[in-house]
Motif scaffolding. Structure first.
Motif, PDB file in Angstrom:
ATOM      1  N   ARG A 255      -7.267  14.010  -6.854  1.00  0.00           N
ATOM      2  CA  ARG A 255      -7.437  15.203  -6.038  1.00  0.00           C
ATOM      3  C   ARG A 255      -8.230  16.284  -6.741  1.00  0.00           C
ATOM      4  O   ARG A 255      -7.916  16.665  -7.850  1.00  0.00           O
ATOM      5  CB  ARG A 255      -6.061  15.743  -5.671  1.00  0.00           C
ATOM      6  CG  ARG A 255      -5.564  15.152  -4.414  1.00  0.00           C
ATOM      7  CD  ARG A 255      -4.085  15.233  -4.368  1.00  0.00           C
ATOM      8  NE  ARG A 255      -3.649  16.611  -4.178  1.00  0.00           N
ATOM      9  CZ  ARG A 255      -2.367  16.912  -4.023  1.00  0.00           C
ATOM     10  NH1 ARG A 255      -1.450  15.988  -4.047  1.00  0.00           N
ATOM     11  NH2 ARG A 255      -2.022  18.145  -3.834  1.00  0.00           N
TER      12      ARG A 255
ATOM     13  N   ARG B  95      -6.843  14.031   3.798  1.00  0.00           N
ATOM     14  CA  ARG B  95      -6.351  15.388   3.607  1.00  0.00           C
ATOM     15  C   ARG B  95      -6.748  16.296   4.760  1.00  0.00           C
ATOM     16  O   ARG B  95      -7.838  16.178   5.316  1.00  0.00           O
ATOM     17  CB  ARG B  95      -6.929  15.973   2.312  1.00  0.00           C
ATOM     18  CG  ARG B  95      -6.575  15.212   1.065  1.00  0.00           C
ATOM     19  CD  ARG B  95      -5.150  15.302   0.672  1.00  0.00           C
ATOM     20  NE  ARG B  95      -4.680  16.669   0.539  1.00  0.00           N
ATOM     21  CZ  ARG B  95      -3.400  16.992   0.358  1.00  0.00           C
ATOM     22  NH1 ARG B  95      -2.485  16.039   0.288  1.00  0.00           N
ATOM     23  NH2 ARG B  95      -3.039  18.238   0.250  1.00  0.00           N
TER      24      ARG B  95
ATOM     25  N   THR C 231       1.467  13.594  -6.076  1.00  0.00           N
ATOM     26  CA  THR C 231       1.956  14.158  -7.338  1.00  0.00           C
ATOM     27  C   THR C 231       3.292  14.874  -7.108  1.00  0.00           C
ATOM     28  O   THR C 231       4.225  14.762  -7.902  1.00  0.00           O
ATOM     29  CB  THR C 231       0.928  15.177  -7.876  1.00  0.00           C
ATOM     30  OG1 THR C 231      -0.319  14.505  -8.020  1.00  0.00           O
ATOM     31  CG2 THR C 231       1.353  15.778  -9.196  1.00  0.00           C
TER      32      THR C 231
ATOM     33  N   ASP D  62       0.884  -1.161   0.000  1.00  0.00           N
ATOM     34  CA  ASP D  62       0.000   0.000   0.000  1.00  0.00           C
ATOM     35  C   ASP D  62       0.922   1.211   0.000  1.00  0.00           C
ATOM     36  O   ASP D  62       1.598   1.496   0.985  1.00  0.00           O
ATOM     37  CB  ASP D  62      -0.871  -0.050   1.257  1.00  0.00           C
ATOM     38  CG  ASP D  62      -1.807   1.146   1.378  1.00  0.00           C
ATOM     39  OD1 ASP D  62      -1.633   2.118   0.634  1.00  0.00           O
ATOM     40  OD2 ASP D  62      -2.703   1.098   2.243  1.00  0.00           O
ATOM     41  N   THR D  63       0.988   1.888  -1.135  1.00  0.00           N
ATOM     42  CA  THR D  63       2.002   2.926  -1.317  1.00  0.00           C
ATOM     43  C   THR D  63       1.409   4.311  -1.135  1.00  0.00           C
ATOM     44  O   THR D  63       0.480   4.693  -1.833  1.00  0.00           O
ATOM     45  CB  THR D  63       2.600   2.829  -2.729  1.00  0.00           C
ATOM     46  OG1 THR D  63       1.531   2.922  -3.687  1.00  0.00           O
ATOM     47  CG2 THR D  63       3.329   1.525  -2.931  1.00  0.00           C
TER      48      THR D  63
ATOM     49  N   ASP E 276      -1.504  15.817   4.699  1.00  0.00           N
ATOM     50  CA  ASP E 276      -2.291  14.651   5.120  1.00  0.00           C
ATOM     51  C   ASP E 276      -2.190  14.471   6.629  1.00  0.00           C
ATOM     52  O   ASP E 276      -1.135  14.699   7.220  1.00  0.00           O
ATOM     53  CB  ASP E 276      -1.739  13.361   4.487  1.00  0.00           C
ATOM     54  CG  ASP E 276      -2.265  13.128   3.086  1.00  0.00           C
ATOM     55  OD1 ASP E 276      -3.084  13.934   2.603  1.00  0.00           O
ATOM     56  OD2 ASP E 276      -1.858  12.128   2.467  1.00  0.00           O
TER      57      ASP E 276
HETATM   58  O1  PRX Z   1      -4.219  12.066   0.694  1.00  0.00           O
HETATM   59  C1  PRX Z   1      -3.184  11.288   0.131  1.00  0.00           C
HETATM   60  C2  PRX Z   1      -3.757  10.331  -0.890  1.00  0.00           C
HETATM   61  O2  PRX Z   1      -3.645  10.973  -2.132  1.00  0.00           O
HETATM   62  C3  PRX Z   1      -3.021  12.248  -1.994  1.00  0.00           C
HETATM   63  C4  PRX Z   1      -2.144  12.507  -3.176  1.00  0.00           C
HETATM   64  O3  PRX Z   1      -2.912  12.554  -4.330  1.00  0.00           O
HETATM   65  P1  PRX Z   1      -2.250  12.704  -5.771  1.00  0.00           P
HETATM   66  O4  PRX Z   1      -1.273  13.804  -5.745  1.00  0.00           O
HETATM   67  O5  PRX Z   1      -3.364  12.786  -6.746  1.00  0.00           O
HETATM   68  O6  PRX Z   1      -1.446  11.382  -5.979  1.00  0.00           O
HETATM   69  C5  PRX Z   1      -2.135  10.168  -5.972  1.00  0.00           C
HETATM   70  C6  PRX Z   1      -1.194   9.046  -6.338  1.00  0.00           C
HETATM   71  C7  PRX Z   1       0.099   9.080  -5.658  1.00  0.00           C
HETATM   72  C8  PRX Z   1      -2.254  12.130  -0.696  1.00  0.00           C
HETATM   73  O7  PRX Z   1      -1.992  13.409  -0.147  1.00  0.00           O
HETATM   74  N1  PRX Z   1      -3.035   9.055  -0.932  1.00  0.00           N
HETATM   75  C9  PRX Z   1      -2.145   8.655  -1.863  1.00  0.00           C
HETATM   76  N2  PRX Z   1      -1.746   7.392  -1.619  1.00  0.00           N
HETATM   77  C10 PRX Z   1      -2.366   6.983  -0.494  1.00  0.00           C
HETATM   78  C11 PRX Z   1      -3.189   8.046  -0.046  1.00  0.00           C
HETATM   79  N3  PRX Z   1      -3.916   7.945   1.066  1.00  0.00           N
HETATM   80  C12 PRX Z   1      -3.841   6.799   1.768  1.00  0.00           C
HETATM   81  N4  PRX Z   1      -3.094   5.743   1.402  1.00  0.00           N
HETATM   82  C13 PRX Z   1      -2.347   5.780   0.282  1.00  0.00           C
HETATM   83  N5  PRX Z   1      -1.632   4.719  -0.075  1.00  0.00           N
END
Ligand code: PRX
Length: 675
Positions: free
Chosen positions: A556, A545, A434, A429-430, A530
């Motif tokens: 997002r 968030r 962005t 679970d990564t 976060d």
């Molecule tokens: O809130 C977290 C959530 O996605 C946000 C980042 O979104 P974005 O920039 O669109 O990138 C998405 C793909 C990397 C973060 O601030 N998020 C991302 N991965 C997780 C997550 N929340 C929980 N678990 C995760 N594995």
């Protein structure tokens, strides 16, 4: 620096139980790229920043760097200083001596009866070279220029990205589901010389007209003061134009009419500095305007390579399928750059995973021998809902599976593990963003046990901490909620926000910087936005968030973007957007608006608001409801209390509202939304 409260952190209530750990399977551990925990010593703070040379050494450089990290001007960092490199060369050319005939991409069109198109590294080489030759010679693109790509999930998208990278041209990929207006905004901000698009593509069982969005995008960009010189239109079926929108004389050109002239042309890759920009990727922030995350060439590529190798555990002989769209950062790092740098075989899937039925992902996996699957919690929830038993009917074998983009509930995780992974595949679970370029929190799958619902510990070389409202470290491992921060620089991090260094500082560093004059990176923790908790075993669990961003199905959306879209409907005077829980997508937006005096609420106004959101952003932002209310609940200083609206939408008690300027409105809205 101001020390206001972390917005939203006071509302976080943590009430889940700890989940039992699950050991990775020995067969997986045996074949893994990294199973020795000493990697964490190699990447310890004592060895920072040189530890990251290990990732850079996974790449082929024209010229080696003389300094791993220049951090003298925080938060603007330069990685691998003096190094020269080309991303396209690393993704393609360097594999040719060993694996020219190996498939780089299997393109799976959405219609199931359409033939699979597999392209080898050798073929990719030629396609990228001819595209690069055309962009340079026909359209005059040069190193440092910008182009916007509004392309769907077809081979033309990675080919065009890699052609740009070959020339040192900065690409901005806009998710194909985004509207023409959203694309136009990005064309203006990135000052793109060209828009590259496609006439149509298949999605959700239909052939969609996509060219129509190009016309909207260019018109909108012109209003914003910038007109791209040309619009390059690929045809989904070369020679067959499938859009109802006419070509614009003198501006629009069919790529398939020009490209044959550049057949067999070879273009020497530009020698880029490590810190030169590879691409921009726009993302929503807490204010209206999307931010262009500006990513570097050397640092980004090194980090994408290192995490693809150690976290996704990709080997060259794997068949890897990431179901994300290349229009998001996940697709950039983990469909295009990371996997290609490692020389693996990837699946590129055009369509939706439930077309024609939810057996499709498992049939594709069975037919192509996919052994690594990478998807989102939203997709897992949707596939689970559509048919718990479906995956059992297929004979694929996954050794590893990934989730990304949003928190996954332990229930959904267990279904993924048992039903999809058949209790054999490891799950990572990564957590990342962005802005971060690559994973920051995750288990290393052959080293750590899995824990449903938790992203895992910080990755090698990432020193994370959770800070309280005052910016003080919350004691590690105490499961107390706070704001997730990364204390140190890492190579994948964005360079800055495109053309807005101040916004970069304000958004990510101002919150917790301890000394704005300091040139020591230790004074500049990266504020991720976060909320998170860390349990005693060091695993982080993400709470969501803290700012005005809604994470819909892992994508997002800025509440401000939606609100300003509502305000384009002339009768709307105020708009507030909140996130409400959704069974499949995690959360979805819900819109509250108030109208000009003497205007009656009507279904027509509701429709106009929905349409405005569709036009400005796209279907992904579709609100569940639009509530037309007589007034918004407000504080005495006039601030809209979105939290009260969110509680009402979620059918929860809004708590004590007696301190509001207009407490009586809460009951009126409650009756409206909870009827
Ligand atoms: O809130 C977290 C959530 O996605 C946000 C980042 O979104 P974005 O920039 O669109 O990138 C998405 C793909 C990397 C973060 O601030 N998020 C991302 N991965 C997780 C997550 N929340 C929980 N678990 C995760 N594995």
């Amino acid at each position: 620096m101001s020390k206001e409260k972390v917005p939203g952190s006071e509302t976080i209530a943590v009430h889940w139980r700890e989940e039992p750990l699950i050991r990775p399977q020995p067969e997986f551990v045996g074949q893994s790229n990294v199973s020795d925990p000493s990697i964490f010593e190699r990447f310890s703070e004592d060895n920072f920043p040189e530890c990251f040379d290990e990732y850079a050494q996974m790449l082929t450089w024209y010229k080696s760097w003389h300094q791993t990290l220049d951090s003298s001007n925080p938060p603007f960092y330069r990685w691998f200083v003096g190094g020269e490199i080309n991303a396209s060369f690393n993704c393609i050319d360097r594999h040719l001596p060993k694996r020219a005939g190996q498939v780089a991409f299997h393109f799976v069109p959405e219609p199931e009866d359409a033939p699979l198109v597999s392209i080898t590294y050798q073929q990719l080489y030629w396609r990228v070279n001819e595209m690069a030759a055309m962009l340079r010679e026909e359209f005059g693109l040069q190193r440092g220029d910008g182009v916007t790509l509004h392309l769907p999930m077809t081979l033309e998208l990675p080919i065009t990205m890699l052609a740009c990278a070959r020339l040192g041209v900065i690409h901005t990929v806009v998710f194909s589901g985004f509207s023409g207006r959203a694309c136009g905004d990005r064309i203006v901000d990135s000052q793109s010389r060209l828009l590259i698009t496609m006439d149509s593509y298949y999605r959700g069982g239909k052939l969609l007209d996509h060219k129509i969005k190009a016309d909207e995008a260019v018109d909108h960009a012109a209003e914003g003061g910038h007109t791209p010189e040309k619009v390059l239109v690929f045809r989904r079926e070369p020679g067959k134009y499938a859009s109802d929108t006419p070509m614009h004389d003198g501006r629009d050109v069919f790529v398939d009419e020009i490209l044959p002239r550049f057949k067999s042309r070879e273009i020497e890759p530009e020698h880029m500095l490590a810190e030169d920009t590879l691409f921009l990727m726009y993302t929503s922030g807490s204010t209206g305007k999307p931010k262009g995350s500006q990513h570097s060439t050397g640092g980004y590529l090194a980090y994408a390579a290192g995490t693809s190798k150690y976290v996704l555990d990709i080997h060259p002989d794997d068949v890897y399928w990431c179901m994300a769209d290349i229009g998001w950062i996940t697709g950039h790092s983990y469909i295009v750059y990371g996997p290609l740098v490692l020389g693996t075989t990837s699946v590129l899937f055009e369509g939706a995973p439930n077309i024609p039925d939810t057996g499709r992902p498992w049939r594709v996996s069975e037919q192509l021998g996919v052994n690594i699957l990478h998807t989102s919690p939203t997709a897992v929830r949707a596939l689970r809902k559509a048919g718990t038993e479906v995956p059992a009917q297929y004979k694929y074998h996954f050794k590893s599976m990934t989730t990304v983009g949003e928190p996954i509930e332990p229930e959904a995780w267990r279904w993924y593990y048992e039903a999809v992974g058949k209790g054999k595949a490891v799950i990572t679970d990564t957590w990342w963003q962005t802005e971060t370029g690559g994973h920051l929190l995750s288990t290393l799958p052959a080293i750590h046990d899995m824990k449903p619902g938790s992203a895992g510990p910080a990755l090698p070389g990432i020193y994370a901490s959770i800070l309280d409202d005052q910016g003080k470290d919350i004691k590690p491992g105490t499961s107390v909620a706070g704001s997730l921060c990364i204390r140190n620089p890492w190579p994948g991090r964005m360079l800055t926000i495109w053309r807005d260094d101040q916004r970069f500082i304000d958004t990510y560093y101002k919150r917790f910087c301890t000394n704005a004059e300091s040139s020591d990176w230790r004074d500049w923790p990266y504020f991720a936005g976060d909320g998170a908790v860390q349990s005693a075993d060091g695993y982080y669990r993400i709470l969501g968030r803290l700012d005005d961003v809604i994470n819909v199905a892992g994508h997002r959306l800025g509440t401000k973007e939606l609100e300003s879209s509502c305000l384009t409907v002339d009768v709307v005077v105020e708009a507030a957007v909140v996130a409400v829980p959704d069974e499949i997508k995690g959360v979805v937006p819900e819109v509250f608006v108030s109208l000009r005096t003497n205007i009656e609420a009507s279904e027509e106004i509701e429709q106009r608001i929905k349409q405005a959101i569709l036009d400005d952003i796209g279907p992904i932002a579709k609100p569940r409801n639009v509530w037309i209310v007589p007034d918004m609940p407000k504080t005495r200083s006039g601030k809209i209390m979105r939290r009260v609206l969110a509680s009402l939408s979620a059918k929860k008690d809004p708590g004590d509202v007696s301190t509001l300027a207009n407490p009586e409105i809460v009951e009126i809205i409650r009756v409206l939304v909870q009827k």
